[in-house]
Design a protein around this motif. Sequence first.
Motif, mmCIF file in Angstrom:
data_model
loop_
_atom_site.group_PDB
_atom_site.id
_atom_site.type_symbol
_atom_site.label_atom_id
_atom_site.label_comp_id
_atom_site.label_asym_id
_atom_site.label_seq_id
_atom_site.Cartn_x
_atom_site.Cartn_y
_atom_site.Cartn_z
ATOM 1 N N SER A 1 0.839 -1.203 0.000
ATOM 2 C CA SER A 1 0.000 0.000 0.000
ATOM 3 C C SER A 1 0.870 1.247 0.000
ATOM 4 O O SER A 1 1.947 1.263 0.601
ATOM 5 N N GLY B 1 -3.837 4.984 -1.356
ATOM 6 C CA GLY B 1 -4.705 5.711 -0.435
ATOM 7 C C GLY B 1 -4.360 7.184 -0.375
ATOM 8 O O GLY B 1 -3.381 7.654 -0.975
ATOM 9 N N SER C 1 -8.207 3.032 -1.471
ATOM 10 C CA SER C 1 -8.554 1.965 -0.534
ATOM 11 C C SER C 1 -8.546 2.457 0.907
ATOM 12 O O SER C 1 -9.060 1.789 1.801
ATOM 13 N N SER C 2 -7.937 3.636 1.138
ATOM 14 C CA SER C 2 -7.849 4.169 2.503
ATOM 15 C C SER C 2 -7.752 5.683 2.470
ATOM 16 O O SER C 2 -7.411 6.280 1.445
ATOM 17 N N ASN C 3 -8.050 6.298 3.606
ATOM 18 C CA ASN C 3 -7.897 7.743 3.772
ATOM 19 C C ASN C 3 -7.445 7.991 5.206
ATOM 20 O O ASN C 3 -8.092 7.557 6.155
ATOM 21 N N GLN C 4 -6.305 8.652 5.351
ATOM 22 C CA GLN C 4 -5.801 8.962 6.681
ATOM 23 C C GLN C 4 -6.426 10.251 7.205
ATOM 24 O O GLN C 4 -6.597 11.211 6.459
ATOM 25 N N ILE D 1 -13.825 1.988 2.115
ATOM 26 C CA ILE D 1 -12.567 2.728 2.234
ATOM 27 C C ILE D 1 -12.161 2.715 3.709
ATOM 28 O O ILE D 1 -12.942 3.119 4.575
ATOM 29 N N GLN D 2 -10.975 2.256 3.974
ATOM 30 C CA GLN D 2 -10.514 2.164 5.358
ATOM 31 C C GLN D 2 -10.092 3.542 5.852
ATOM 32 O O GLN D 2 -9.305 4.237 5.196
ATOM 33 N N LEU E 1 -7.970 5.587 8.485
ATOM 34 C CA LEU E 1 -6.820 5.417 9.372
ATOM 35 C C LEU E 1 -6.528 6.739 10.069
ATOM 36 O O LEU E 1 -6.957 7.793 9.609
#
Length: 277
Positions: free
Chosen positions: A127, A166, A187-190, A212-213, A215
Amino acid sequence: MDTQNSNVNATAKTLLNHAKTLRLHTGNLVNRSRLKKKCPSSPSEELQDCIRATLSDWFSTTRLPSETDLPDTLDCSIPQPTDAITPEEREELKVSVKLFLCESDQSSIRDAVEMACQTLAVSQLDSVIIAPPGLLEGDSQTLTHLQPAWEELEALVRSQRIAAIGTSDLDKDLLEQLYNWAQVKPSSNQVNLASCCVMPPDLTAFAKEFDIQLLTHNDPKELMSAATFQEAVQESTQDLNVADWRLQWVLRYSIIVKSRGIIKAKGYHVSARKAIP
């Protein structure tokens, strides 16, 4: 100044005055014996310590080549147990990367990913989270601002250099715009909990709907300013003028043992260039 320090400074001055690009690899920080501060108070302080320690060690062990062989690119890293992943252990490990772009140069993304893959001896990063360059005061991030970097990441997904990509610090509206536009979906967003102590409900709902994970992180908006970078380099090489050096990107990687959730290795790659007058 003793003879050894004088030689280190002369070597550093000669190499840095000639070079146009500086590439630095900190090695594995899980073994922190080389750092002066065992527990840095922030990611920025950690990176500054790493740059200082790596450059000091590298210049103290580097022999000055002849003037005709002076390199345009300095690859600064310290010989130590390698972070390379063996084929036998690859399935058990997750390689996660956050890439901080300091300039709007999309080729930097490919350079950084290739350097990480080479260092870790892997063909693919699991990732990559992108942190675009900072904006001018009063400006806000837009889809147009994100698109060039995202297109470069998508190309690296298609070439199987990255498995998942992400984002960082997008609100619900901008994340939705990116998701609808992108061919390869985030796939993700901090989310930085320093500025947002509770996840916004609209962001949480959107992320859940589209898998969408979300974090959390504690990185500052600007991981390292130009002045702080120059200060770290200068402290490693006394009396050297470093005002014309600029950060291009910083890549932070973590190698995690999937079954145990522990970090096996963590480190930084840093790239800087000399500004052309």
